[in-house]
Scaffold this motif. Structure first.
Motif, mmCIF file in Angstrom:
data_model
loop_
_atom_site.group_PDB
_atom_site.id
_atom_site.type_symbol
_atom_site.label_atom_id
_atom_site.label_comp_id
_atom_site.label_asym_id
_atom_site.label_seq_id
_atom_site.Cartn_x
_atom_site.Cartn_y
_atom_site.Cartn_z
ATOM 1 N N GLN A 33 -7.349 -15.977 -29.899
ATOM 2 C CA GLN A 33 -6.452 -15.031 -29.448
ATOM 3 C C GLN A 33 -5.887 -14.153 -30.555
ATOM 4 O OE1 GLN A 33 -3.505 -16.797 -27.041
ATOM 5 N NE2 GLN A 33 -1.895 -15.380 -27.425
ATOM 6 N N ILE A 34 -5.981 -13.015 -30.461
ATOM 7 C CA ILE A 34 -5.232 -11.970 -31.511
ATOM 8 C C ILE A 34 -4.261 -11.256 -30.823
ATOM 9 C CG2 ILE A 34 -5.548 -10.159 -33.103
ATOM 10 C CD1 ILE A 34 -8.443 -11.030 -33.369
ATOM 11 N N GLU A 35 -2.833 -11.304 -31.325
ATOM 12 C CA GLU A 35 -1.849 -10.440 -30.832
ATOM 13 C C GLU A 35 -1.652 -9.443 -31.853
ATOM 14 O OE1 GLU A 35 1.525 -12.380 -29.476
ATOM 15 O OE2 GLU A 35 0.362 -14.331 -28.874
ATOM 16 N N ILE A 36 -1.579 -8.194 -31.309
ATOM 17 C CA ILE A 36 -1.426 -6.824 -32.163
ATOM 18 C C ILE A 36 0.008 -6.440 -31.944
ATOM 19 C CG2 ILE A 36 -2.291 -4.531 -32.693
ATOM 20 C CD1 ILE A 36 -4.921 -5.473 -31.815
ATOM 21 N N ASN A 37 0.902 -6.210 -33.252
ATOM 22 C CA ASN A 37 2.004 -5.441 -33.245
ATOM 23 C C ASN A 37 2.018 -4.206 -32.843
ATOM 24 O OD1 ASN A 37 4.397 -4.275 -33.962
ATOM 25 N ND2 ASN A 37 4.756 -5.741 -35.887
#
Length: 73
Positions: A33-37
């Motif tokens: 899981q990658i969350e991008i600002n």
């Protein structure tokens, strides 16, 4: 791969529930899981900044390509 982004664990919410639900390492089904600002590609009014978005998209594609050709441990 050195794209210049700062990476950190999102504490206290690490997203483990989604990763655990979608992955099954014993069957070689891994999840990430990658969350991008959103400041990397949106204005304060949530309008897309095309130049920044296009760079982020290209970098995400490079990351996906890099991860997809890595041999499993």
């Amino acid at each position: 791969i050195g794209l210049g982004y700062r990476v950190s664990v999102n504490l206290p919410y690490k997203g483990a529930e989604i990763v655990e639900r979608c992955g099954n390492p014993s069957r070689r089904k891994n999840s990430l899981q990658i969350e991008i600002n959103k400041d990397l590609y949106l204005t304060k009014d949530n309008e897309i900044i095309s130049k920044k978005f296009n760079k982020l998209k290209e970098d995400a594609e490079r990351l996906i390509q890099f991860l997809s050709v890595r041999p499993a441990a």
